[in-house]
Design a protein around this motif. Structure first.
Motif, short mmCIF file in Angstrom:
data_model
loop_
_atom_site.label_atom_id
_atom_site.label_comp_id
_atom_site.label_asym_id
_atom_site.label_seq_id
_atom_site.Cartn_x
_atom_site.Cartn_y
_atom_site.Cartn_z
N MET A 110 0.84 -1.19 0.00
CA MET A 110 0.00 0.00 0.00
C MET A 110 0.88 1.25 0.00
N ALA A 111 0.51 2.21 -0.79
CA ALA A 111 1.26 3.45 -0.88
C ALA A 111 1.09 4.27 0.39
N LEU A 112 2.08 5.07 0.69
CA LEU A 112 2.00 5.91 1.87
C LEU A 112 0.97 7.01 1.72
N HIS A 113 0.79 7.47 0.48
CA HIS A 113 -0.22 8.51 0.24
C HIS A 113 -0.95 8.19 -1.05
N LYS A 114 -2.19 8.59 -1.10
CA LYS A 114 -3.02 8.33 -2.27
C LYS A 114 -2.66 9.33 -3.38
N GLU A 115 -2.53 8.83 -4.62
CA GLU A 115 -2.23 9.70 -5.75
C GLU A 115 -3.45 10.55 -6.09
N HIS A 116 -3.24 11.82 -6.24
CA HIS A 116 -4.33 12.74 -6.54
C HIS A 116 -4.77 12.57 -7.99
N GLU A 117 -6.03 12.85 -8.27
CA GLU A 117 -6.59 12.71 -9.61
C GLU A 117 -5.90 13.63 -10.61
N LEU A 118 -5.43 14.79 -10.16
CA LEU A 118 -4.73 15.74 -11.03
C LEU A 118 -3.44 15.12 -11.58
N HIS A 119 -2.75 14.34 -10.77
CA HIS A 119 -1.51 13.70 -11.22
C HIS A 119 -1.79 12.66 -12.30
N LYS A 120 -2.89 11.98 -12.19
CA LYS A 120 -3.26 10.99 -13.21
C LYS A 120 -3.52 11.68 -14.55
N ARG A 121 -4.20 12.84 -14.52
CA ARG A 121 -4.47 13.57 -15.75
C ARG A 121 -3.18 14.13 -16.35
N ARG A 122 -2.30 14.63 -15.52
CA ARG A 122 -1.02 15.15 -16.00
C ARG A 122 -0.18 14.04 -16.61
N SER A 123 -0.23 12.88 -16.01
CA SER A 123 0.54 11.75 -16.53
C SER A 123 0.09 11.41 -17.94
N GLY A 124 -1.20 11.39 -18.18
CA GLY A 124 -1.72 11.12 -19.52
C GLY A 124 -1.33 12.20 -20.51
N ARG A 125 -1.38 13.44 -20.09
CA ARG A 125 -1.00 14.55 -20.96
C ARG A 125 0.49 14.50 -21.27
N ASN A 126 1.30 14.22 -20.25
CA ASN A 126 2.75 14.13 -20.47
C ASN A 126 3.08 13.00 -21.44
N MET A 127 2.37 11.89 -21.34
CA MET A 127 2.60 10.77 -22.25
C MET A 127 2.27 11.19 -23.68
N GLY A 128 1.19 11.92 -23.87
CA GLY A 128 0.80 12.39 -25.19
C GLY A 128 1.83 13.36 -25.77
N VAL A 129 2.31 14.28 -24.96
CA VAL A 129 3.33 15.23 -25.41
C VAL A 129 4.62 14.50 -25.76
N GLY A 130 4.98 13.51 -24.97
CA GLY A 130 6.18 12.73 -25.25
C GLY A 130 6.09 11.97 -26.56
#
Length: 54
Positions: free
Chosen positions: A1-21
């Motif tokens: 289990m992770a120490l902290h829950k990943e925020h929804e904003l980080h999930k959206r940024r990850s998808g956007r960063n993958m697209g830009v890459g």
């Protein structure tokens, strides 16, 4: 289990960063392909660097 829950904003940024890459990689491949086509074409010649000096 992770120490902290990943925020929804980080999930959206990850998808956007993958697209830009992916777009950046596609652009690099396009430039490389255009360069290779130009260099390997029959009409390509290097510029004359030994120009006559008068």
């Amino acid at each position: 289990m992770a120490l902290h829950k990943e925020h929804e904003l980080h999930k959206r940024r990850s998808g956007r960063n993958m697209g830009v890459g992916i777009l950046l990689a596609a652009f690099v491949v396009l430039i490389l392909a255009l360069t290779m086509v130009k260099v390997t074409s029959n009409g390509f010649s290097f510029p004359d660097t030994q120009a006559e000096q008068n």
